[in-house]
Design a protein around this motif. Structure first.
Motif, short mmCIF file in Angstrom:
data_model
loop_
_atom_site.label_atom_id
_atom_site.label_comp_id
_atom_site.label_asym_id
_atom_site.label_seq_id
_atom_site.Cartn_x
_atom_site.Cartn_y
_atom_site.Cartn_z
N TRP A 40 43.20 8.15 3.06
CA TRP A 40 43.65 9.53 2.89
C TRP A 40 45.16 9.61 2.75
CZ3 TRP A 40 46.66 11.57 6.86
CH2 TRP A 40 46.67 10.83 8.04
N LEU A 41 45.57 10.66 2.08
CA LEU A 41 46.98 10.94 1.88
C LEU A 41 47.25 12.33 2.43
CD1 LEU A 41 49.54 9.72 0.59
CD2 LEU A 41 48.99 11.00 -1.47
N ALA A 42 48.26 12.42 3.28
CA ALA A 42 48.57 13.68 3.95
C ALA A 42 49.21 14.69 3.00
CB ALA A 42 49.49 13.43 5.13
N ALA A 43 48.91 15.96 3.25
CA ALA A 43 49.50 17.07 2.49
C ALA A 43 50.80 17.48 3.18
CB ALA A 43 48.53 18.24 2.45
N ALA A 49 42.09 24.47 1.94
CA ALA A 49 41.42 24.05 0.71
C ALA A 49 40.85 22.65 0.90
CB ALA A 49 42.41 24.05 -0.45
N PRO A 50 39.69 22.37 0.31
CA PRO A 50 39.14 21.03 0.45
C PRO A 50 40.00 20.00 -0.29
CG PRO A 50 37.77 22.38 -0.98
CD PRO A 50 38.83 23.26 -0.44
N GLY A 91 43.52 26.10 12.19
CA GLY A 91 44.90 25.82 11.80
C GLY A 91 45.01 25.01 10.52
N GLY A 92 43.91 24.76 9.85
CA GLY A 92 43.91 23.99 8.60
C GLY A 92 43.91 22.49 8.85
N HIS A 93 44.02 21.73 7.77
CA HIS A 93 44.05 20.27 7.86
C HIS A 93 45.18 19.77 6.97
CE1 HIS A 93 42.34 19.66 3.83
NE2 HIS A 93 41.65 20.76 4.09
N LEU A 94 45.52 18.50 7.13
CA LEU A 94 46.63 17.92 6.36
C LEU A 94 46.17 16.85 5.38
CD1 LEU A 94 49.33 17.67 9.15
CD2 LEU A 94 49.48 19.01 7.07
N VAL A 95 44.94 16.92 4.89
CA VAL A 95 44.43 15.90 3.98
C VAL A 95 44.49 16.43 2.55
CG1 VAL A 95 42.49 14.40 3.43
CG2 VAL A 95 42.92 15.06 5.79
N ALA A 96 45.32 15.82 1.71
CA ALA A 96 45.45 16.24 0.32
C ALA A 96 44.44 15.51 -0.56
CB ALA A 96 46.86 15.99 -0.19
#
Length: 138
Positions: A40-43, A49-50, A91-96
């Protein structure tokens, strides 16, 4: 029973661009949960958004295209049914971007793949939440 979740896997969520794939494997973080490996790459900031997803099965381990396609279909189905864990995270996620790679040498049932993907998504939420901006590289 009406369900407001979207269980679709539209084309926009597929990771196809070569440049993005190279960036994912070049700068991304990864961990393995046999028989899966998640890269995975962080946003830059939290999102609901998925992420864009890439699904892959090794040609070395599965010579027949029929077997590779079957496993990819199972992994896409497991993702489609469980992506809500990431999308609905508080709170959302940080996976781009996310790559789901099958590393096993024999075919596994959908139930096992779903179980492993679920624990992988939980780990993604903790790992991605702890390292905003960039991956931790494992």
């Amino acid at each position: 029973m009406p369900d407001s979740r979207s269980y679709s896997f539209p084309k926009e969520e597929h990771l196809c661009r070569k440049k993005l794939i190279e960036e994912l494997f070049g700068r991304g973080s990864s961990f393995g949960l046999y028989p899966l490996r998640l890269v995975w790459l962080a946003a830059p900031e939290p999102t609901t958004a998925p992420p864009q997803v890439l699904v892959s099965v090794s040609k070395r381990n599965f010579k027949r295209a029929v077997d590779r396609n079957y496993l990819k279909r199972l992994m896409r189905e497991a993702w489609r049914l469980n992506k809500y864990q990431l999308v609905e995270a508080e709170g959302g996620h940080l996976v781009a971007q996310l790559a789901i790679i099958y590393t096993g040498k024999e075919k596994k049932p959908l139930a096992l793949l779903e179980k492993k993907l679920n624990s992988g998504l939980e780990r993604l939420l903790t790992d991605a939440g702890a390292t905003p901006g960039a991956g931790s590289g494992s």
